[in-house]
Design an enzyme around this catalytic site. Structure first.
Site, mmCIF file in Angstrom:
data_model
loop_
_atom_site.group_PDB
_atom_site.id
_atom_site.type_symbol
_atom_site.label_atom_id
_atom_site.label_comp_id
_atom_site.label_asym_id
_atom_site.label_seq_id
_atom_site.Cartn_x
_atom_site.Cartn_y
_atom_site.Cartn_z
ATOM 1 N N CYS A 51 8.277 -33.444 -33.833
ATOM 2 C CA CYS A 51 7.800 -32.790 -35.048
ATOM 3 C C CYS A 51 7.502 -33.786 -36.159
ATOM 4 C CB CYS A 51 8.869 -31.815 -35.508
ATOM 5 S SG CYS A 51 10.506 -32.562 -35.532
ATOM 6 N N LYS A 111 20.614 -20.899 -26.733
ATOM 7 C CA LYS A 111 19.545 -20.464 -25.827
ATOM 8 C C LYS A 111 18.611 -21.668 -25.693
ATOM 9 C CE LYS A 111 15.757 -19.063 -25.300
ATOM 10 N NZ LYS A 111 14.751 -19.886 -24.561
ATOM 11 N N GLU A 168 -0.877 -28.816 -35.233
ATOM 12 C CA GLU A 168 0.066 -29.669 -34.522
ATOM 13 C C GLU A 168 -0.317 -29.697 -33.042
ATOM 14 O OE1 GLU A 168 4.762 -30.421 -34.734
ATOM 15 O OE2 GLU A 168 4.270 -28.459 -33.942
ATOM 16 N N GLU A 205 13.281 -25.071 -38.131
ATOM 17 C CA GLU A 205 12.586 -26.360 -38.193
ATOM 18 C C GLU A 205 11.366 -26.217 -37.293
ATOM 19 O OE1 GLU A 205 10.894 -29.217 -37.275
ATOM 20 O OE2 GLU A 205 12.600 -30.152 -36.263
HETATM 21 P P1 NAI Z 1 8.286 -22.065 -28.958
HETATM 22 O O1 NAI Z 1 8.501 -21.950 -30.417
HETATM 23 O O2 NAI Z 1 7.644 -20.911 -28.272
HETATM 24 O O3 NAI Z 1 9.664 -22.357 -28.188
HETATM 25 C C1 NAI Z 1 10.849 -22.803 -28.802
HETATM 26 C C2 NAI Z 1 12.023 -21.929 -28.386
HETATM 27 O O4 NAI Z 1 11.794 -20.599 -28.825
HETATM 28 C C3 NAI Z 1 12.226 -21.833 -26.863
HETATM 29 O O5 NAI Z 1 13.608 -21.807 -26.589
HETATM 30 C C4 NAI Z 1 11.629 -20.487 -26.529
HETATM 31 O O6 NAI Z 1 12.173 -19.912 -25.373
HETATM 32 C C5 NAI Z 1 11.984 -19.685 -27.746
HETATM 33 N N1 NAI Z 1 11.145 -18.501 -27.978
HETATM 34 C C6 NAI Z 1 9.828 -18.343 -27.700
HETATM 35 N N2 NAI Z 1 9.421 -17.123 -28.065
HETATM 36 C C7 NAI Z 1 10.493 -16.484 -28.583
HETATM 37 C C8 NAI Z 1 10.699 -15.198 -29.151
HETATM 38 N N3 NAI Z 1 9.722 -14.309 -29.230
HETATM 39 N N4 NAI Z 1 11.928 -14.873 -29.598
HETATM 40 C C9 NAI Z 1 12.934 -15.775 -29.535
HETATM 41 N N5 NAI Z 1 12.798 -17.005 -29.016
HETATM 42 C C10 NAI Z 1 11.590 -17.361 -28.545
HETATM 43 O O7 NAI Z 1 7.431 -23.373 -28.702
HETATM 44 P P2 NAI Z 1 6.544 -23.687 -27.423
HETATM 45 O O8 NAI Z 1 5.665 -22.506 -27.117
HETATM 46 O O9 NAI Z 1 7.438 -24.177 -26.368
HETATM 47 O O10 NAI Z 1 5.639 -24.890 -27.951
HETATM 48 C C11 NAI Z 1 4.427 -24.629 -28.644
HETATM 49 C C12 NAI Z 1 4.197 -25.610 -29.756
HETATM 50 O O11 NAI Z 1 5.215 -25.482 -30.730
HETATM 51 C C13 NAI Z 1 4.228 -27.077 -29.358
HETATM 52 O O12 NAI Z 1 3.027 -27.488 -28.805
HETATM 53 C C14 NAI Z 1 4.527 -27.722 -30.688
HETATM 54 O O13 NAI Z 1 3.337 -27.823 -31.432
HETATM 55 C C15 NAI Z 1 5.454 -26.721 -31.365
HETATM 56 N N6 NAI Z 1 6.872 -27.112 -31.194
HETATM 57 C C16 NAI Z 1 7.527 -27.727 -32.228
HETATM 58 C C17 NAI Z 1 8.818 -28.171 -32.056
HETATM 59 C C18 NAI Z 1 9.561 -28.851 -33.161
HETATM 60 O O14 NAI Z 1 10.304 -29.784 -32.905
HETATM 61 N N7 NAI Z 1 9.471 -28.398 -34.380
HETATM 62 C C19 NAI Z 1 9.516 -28.042 -30.777
HETATM 63 C C20 NAI Z 1 8.776 -27.322 -29.769
HETATM 64 C C21 NAI Z 1 7.505 -26.901 -29.995
#
Ligand code: NAI
Ligand code: MG
Length: 492
Positions: A287, A178, A386, A253
């Protein structure tokens, strides 16, 4: 050659391209221009159901007959085909997510090595024989955990595909990927390589879609055995709840706020190279970045001035321009988040040394200036949260103990780094930093064979290296009675 537009109206399920049932076709934005440039099919819950069915059929079908060496050969074939598509994949990645083309070419160029490494690991999966009582032969086997739901972020889409797909293929699992709604394009291109390599139908399924809709449905699906997630820890917390119904296996992660410590005995030139790169690369959307620069007071002013000077020299521009060193934010929401922290840092009393603004002169793309905050106290929100933007908070310390205390005063624990020429100190501090990766006199060095993952809220489990296989395997113990006897317990 530049790809002008891209259209993928279908989802990749069960080895076929299929129209979404309850999804739709949605435009994708080029963050360098802020304009629509591509179209991608998004799946809804019914599409996820279909992908889960395909993945389960594949798991129990021909894929289950593949020997470890068959899987190794398949991974190698996939790697060699992938290598041929690096240019195109890198371009699609840069276009859809805004990473500079020089970074995506280098990054995507390494993925074949990752897949090849996992080809080796496929042949290394073994159980053990347990010496025990006479007449009893006991051994363990490792079996695939089953259907994996991989939920991916937008900051490094293809890297996240490799990190999840390679162990899936090595262990004999199947996968529903996904992808993030902001960056679906490059992963759909990988589906074409999956077809070309002859990976059995249903082993790999790729569906983008809304996190709380398609993602959440995958998470709560009773016929998915594991969720492998990269993203925000708050999302991971939601996933933990949703996944609890059938006690799915989880690997997470979840980002970081990495301490990057510079002692006054460091090679300062090199430390500054690392501080600059680890602060601003990928527009700060990674990250593992050194977003908290923790600097000994004796060299604090010098480091702040030097970092600000270097920040102003970073070449910012369109992702596809080969000269660009830092591209835009990947999407509007992340841009707004970073802008909010520019304000917040100043309200909290930190000193904005450089940056702190959107770069509108570059058009409607989501560009911001590399930003340095000085006089930062580790309790401030810009030091604790972050940001995921090109923002370095520079924090002073007096001695080794204080450096370690500041480094560990965070909910995160993904990576950390230190610069010192004192070997004893380097080992002492490396041992005390609460993080899954510590770099000494280097930064952001990542390799296929080295485990990567977080302590504390930065995650659960490890990716890369042999350790990553643990998350994709179950252990089965087999007790075999060789004696030919089984006494009647109730005889007397
Ligand atoms: P997110 O955690 O919401 O998105 C990541 C993935 O999770 C996407 O594919 C999204 O569609 C999915 N997702 C979102 N809500 C979900 C749910 N309820 N159930 C299942 N899947 C779900 O991250 P977002 O909102 O895009 O970014 C917010 C912050 O998160 C960023 O500003 C950053 O600080 C952090 N982040 C950290 C990452 C890392 O590499 N560890 C990568 C992306 C974001
Ligand atoms: Mg979110």
């Amino acid at each position: 050659m530049t790809i002008d537009t891209y259209r993928q109206n279908q989802l990749f399920i069960g080895g076929e391209w299929v129209n979404p049932i309850d999804g739709e076709v949605v435009p994708s934005i080029d963050p360098s221009t802020g304009k629509e440039w591509a179209y991608a099919a998004w799946g809804g819950p019914k599409d996820i159901d279909r992908a889960v069915t395909a993945a389960n059929e594949a798991l129990r079908g021909p894929w289950s007959k593949f020997t470890p060496n068959d899987r190794a050969n398949l991974l190698r074939r996939f790697a060699s085909l992938y290598e041929k598509h690096v240019e195109r994949l890198a371009e699609l990645e840069s276009r859809d997510n805004g990473l500079p083309i020089r970074d995506t070419k280098a990054g995507v160029g390494m993925h074949a090595t990752w897949y090849n490494y996992y080809a080796g690991l496929a042949n290394s999966i073994e159980g053990r024989q347990v010496p025990m009582d006479a007449g009893m032969h006991i051994y363990t086997t490792r079996t695939p955990v089953g259907v994996v739901g991989a939920i991916l972020p937008w900051n490094a889409p293809l890297q996240m595909v490799v990190w999840k797909l390679a162990p899936v293929l090595a262990t004999g699992c199947t996968i529903i990927i996904k992808t993030a709604e902001q960056t679906p394009i490059s992963s759909y291109e990988v589906a074409k390589i999956v077809q070309e390599a002859g990976i059995p139908k249903g082993v790999v399924n790729i569906v983008t879609g809304l996190g709380p809709v398609a993602g959440a449905h995958l998470v709560s699906h009773p016929h998915v055995n594991k969720i492998a997630f990269t993203g925000e820890h708050r999302t991971a917390q939601e996933i933990m709840k949703g996944a609890s119904a059938n006690l799915k296996r989880l690997s997470f992660e979840c980002g970081g706020k990495s301490p990057h410590i510079i002692f006054d005995d460091a090679n300062l030139e090199q430390a500054m190279n690392a501080a600059t790169h680890s602060g601003f690369t990928g527009c700060g959307q990674s990250c593992a970045l050194g977003s908290r620069l923790i600097v000994q007071s004796t060299i604090y002013d010098k480091v702040v001035a030097e970092l600000a000077a270097r920040a102003q020299k970073v070449r910012i521009g369109q992702a596809l321009d080969p000269k660009t060193q830092m591209g835009p934010h990947t999407h509007q929401e992340q841009l707004q988040k970073t802008l909010k922290y520019f304000e917040l840092g100043q309200q909290e009393g930190a000193k904005l040394v450089t940056g702190g603004k959107r770069l509108t002169e570059l058009g409607d793309g989501f560009f911001v200036a590399p930003t340095v905050f000085a006089n930062v106290n580790n309790k401030m929100r810009i030091a604790q949260e972050e940001i995921f933007g090109p923002v370095v908070s520079v924090i002073p310390f007096k001695d080794e103990d204080e450096a370690v205390a500041i480094a560990n005063d965070t909910i995160y624990g993904l990576t950390g780094a230190l610069w010192s020429q004192n070997l004893g100190r380097a080992h002492r501090v490396a041992a005390q930093i609460e993080a899954g990766t510590v770099w000494v006199n280097t930064y952001r060095y990542l390799r296929w064979s080295v485990p990567y993952g977080g302590f504390k809220i930065s995650g659960i489990g490890r990716e890369n290296g042999p350790e990553s296989l643990e998350g994709y395997l179950e252990t089965k113990a087999v007790y075999m009675n060789l004696s030919g006897n089984y006494a009647d317990y109730y005889a007397q």
